[in-house]
Design a protein around this motif. Sequence first.
Motif, PDB file in Angstrom:
ATOM      1  N   GLY A   1       0.780  -1.229   0.000  1.00  0.00           N
ATOM      2  CA  GLY A   1       0.000   0.000   0.000  1.00  0.00           C
ATOM      3  C   GLY A   1       0.813   1.281   0.000  1.00  0.00           C
ATOM      4  N   TYR A   2       2.064   1.205  -0.396  1.00  0.00           N
ATOM      5  CA  TYR A   2       2.869   2.421  -0.491  1.00  0.00           C
ATOM      6  C   TYR A   2       2.299   3.313  -1.588  1.00  0.00           C
ATOM      7  CZ  TYR A   2       6.891   0.761   2.290  1.00  0.00           C
ATOM      8  OH  TYR A   2       7.717   0.333   3.296  1.00  0.00           O
ATOM      9  N   ALA A   3       2.450   4.638  -1.422  1.00  0.00           N
ATOM     10  CA  ALA A   3       2.163   5.569  -2.504  1.00  0.00           C
ATOM     11  C   ALA A   3       3.321   5.479  -3.497  1.00  0.00           C
ATOM     12  CB  ALA A   3       2.035   6.984  -1.961  1.00  0.00           C
ATOM     13  N   TYR A   4       3.085   5.888  -4.737  1.00  0.00           N
ATOM     14  CA  TYR A   4       4.159   5.821  -5.741  1.00  0.00           C
ATOM     15  C   TYR A   4       5.370   6.612  -5.261  1.00  0.00           C
ATOM     16  CZ  TYR A   4       0.932   3.715  -9.059  1.00  0.00           C
ATOM     17  OH  TYR A   4       0.063   2.862  -9.686  1.00  0.00           O
ATOM     18  N   LYS A   5       5.100   7.777  -4.674  1.00  0.00           N
ATOM     19  CA  LYS A   5       6.203   8.619  -4.204  1.00  0.00           C
ATOM     20  C   LYS A   5       6.991   7.923  -3.090  1.00  0.00           C
ATOM     21  CE  LYS A   5       7.160  13.226  -2.456  1.00  0.00           C
ATOM     22  NZ  LYS A   5       6.609  14.503  -2.018  1.00  0.00           N
ATOM     23  N   GLU A   6       6.291   7.297  -2.169  1.00  0.00           N
ATOM     24  CA  GLU A   6       6.970   6.583  -1.073  1.00  0.00           C
ATOM     25  C   GLU A   6       7.795   5.415  -1.613  1.00  0.00           C
ATOM     26  OE1 GLU A   6       3.786   7.079   2.591  1.00  0.00           O
ATOM     27  OE2 GLU A   6       3.470   5.487   1.095  1.00  0.00           O
ATOM     28  N   ALA A   7       7.224   4.678  -2.567  1.00  0.00           N
ATOM     29  CA  ALA A   7       7.952   3.552  -3.157  1.00  0.00           C
ATOM     30  C   ALA A   7       9.176   4.052  -3.906  1.00  0.00           C
ATOM     31  CB  ALA A   7       7.037   2.754  -4.081  1.00  0.00           C
TER      32      ALA A   7
ATOM     33  N   HIS B   1      11.819   4.868  -1.420  1.00  0.00           N
ATOM     34  CA  HIS B   1      12.340   3.629  -0.846  1.00  0.00           C
ATOM     35  C   HIS B   1      13.285   2.907  -1.811  1.00  0.00           C
ATOM     36  CE1 HIS B   1      12.242   0.103   1.798  1.00  0.00           C
ATOM     37  NE2 HIS B   1      12.100  -0.624   0.703  1.00  0.00           N
ATOM     38  N   MET B   2      12.950   2.945  -3.098  1.00  0.00           N
ATOM     39  CA  MET B   2      13.729   2.200  -4.089  1.00  0.00           C
ATOM     40  C   MET B   2      14.830   3.030  -4.722  1.00  0.00           C
ATOM     41  SD  MET B   2      10.625   0.142  -6.000  1.00  0.00           S
ATOM     42  CE  MET B   2      11.717  -0.693  -7.133  1.00  0.00           C
ATOM     43  N   GLY B   3      14.796   4.352  -4.492  1.00  0.00           N
ATOM     44  CA  GLY B   3      15.803   5.220  -5.107  1.00  0.00           C
ATOM     45  C   GLY B   3      15.551   5.420  -6.592  1.00  0.00           C
ATOM     46  N   LEU B   4      14.280   5.407  -6.998  1.00  0.00           N
ATOM     47  CA  LEU B   4      13.893   5.601  -8.391  1.00  0.00           C
ATOM     48  C   LEU B   4      13.012   6.837  -8.486  1.00  0.00           C
ATOM     49  CD1 LEU B   4      12.789   1.944  -9.329  1.00  0.00           C
ATOM     50  CD2 LEU B   4      14.951   3.070  -9.924  1.00  0.00           C
ATOM     51  N   SER B   5      12.748   7.258  -9.711  1.00  0.00           N
ATOM     52  CA  SER B   5      11.786   8.343  -9.903  1.00  0.00           C
ATOM     53  C   SER B   5      10.370   7.784  -9.732  1.00  0.00           C
ATOM     54  CB  SER B   5      11.950   8.967 -11.289  1.00  0.00           C
ATOM     55  OG  SER B   5      11.541   8.040 -12.261  1.00  0.00           O
ATOM     56  N   GLU B   6       9.443   8.683  -9.460  1.00  0.00           N
ATOM     57  CA  GLU B   6       8.058   8.267  -9.289  1.00  0.00           C
ATOM     58  C   GLU B   6       7.505   7.670 -10.581  1.00  0.00           C
ATOM     59  OE1 GLU B   6       5.891  11.255  -7.110  1.00  0.00           O
ATOM     60  OE2 GLU B   6       4.001  10.405  -7.768  1.00  0.00           O
ATOM     61  N   SER B   7       7.880   8.255 -11.717  1.00  0.00           N
ATOM     62  CA  SER B   7       7.380   7.727 -13.001  1.00  0.00           C
ATOM     63  C   SER B   7       7.946   6.336 -13.277  1.00  0.00           C
ATOM     64  CB  SER B   7       7.695   8.696 -14.148  1.00  0.00           C
ATOM     65  OG  SER B   7       9.096   8.828 -14.295  1.00  0.00           O
ATOM     66  N   ALA B   8       9.172   6.069 -12.837  1.00  0.00           N
ATOM     67  CA  ALA B   8       9.750   4.731 -13.028  1.00  0.00           C
ATOM     68  C   ALA B   8       8.976   3.701 -12.192  1.00  0.00           C
ATOM     69  CB  ALA B   8      11.225   4.736 -12.654  1.00  0.00           C
TER      70      ALA B   8
END
Length: 158
Positions: free
Chosen positions: A122-128, A131-138
């Motif tokens: 249930g993470y938001a895209y921004k939170e994920a 967490h992953m060190g990626l852009s939100e669009s990725a």
Amino acid sequence: MPERFYRELLRYFTRKIRDDDAAADVVQEAYTRVYALQNAGGAVLEPRALLYHTGRNIVATAATRRVAEQRMLDALALISSDSAPTAEHQAIARQQLNRLIERLAVMPRKRREAFILVRIHGYAYKEAAEHMGLSESAVERNVMRGIFDCAGLAPSRA
């Protein structure tokens, strides 16, 4: 308090509720309550009438309680039969879970991680993304591909 009413009361309540032990309990409880009333300073002008009245109230309260308990048990039976999954539903759920696990296992690592963070945890895209060190669009792109993979609409490796 005259105990001379005891036998009379016992016969009356035995006929009324058709259980010797329960009738004895009712009479005992009626005497206890009337004695307690007397000891508290209450005036007992007609002890016989008060004992009958108290006994009838005890019987009525017990009957009401039994009906309420039965309704509660009936309600619980409805809830438990609806909430308990059938063996067929359990088997279907296990099959679906196994398919999901198989499809997650063959996903690329980043896609699988993004999918699990967003769709399962249930993470938001921004939170994920943080967490992953990626852009939100990725992350959005990986989650979308993960959904296609799970639905069987895209090749499992990209």
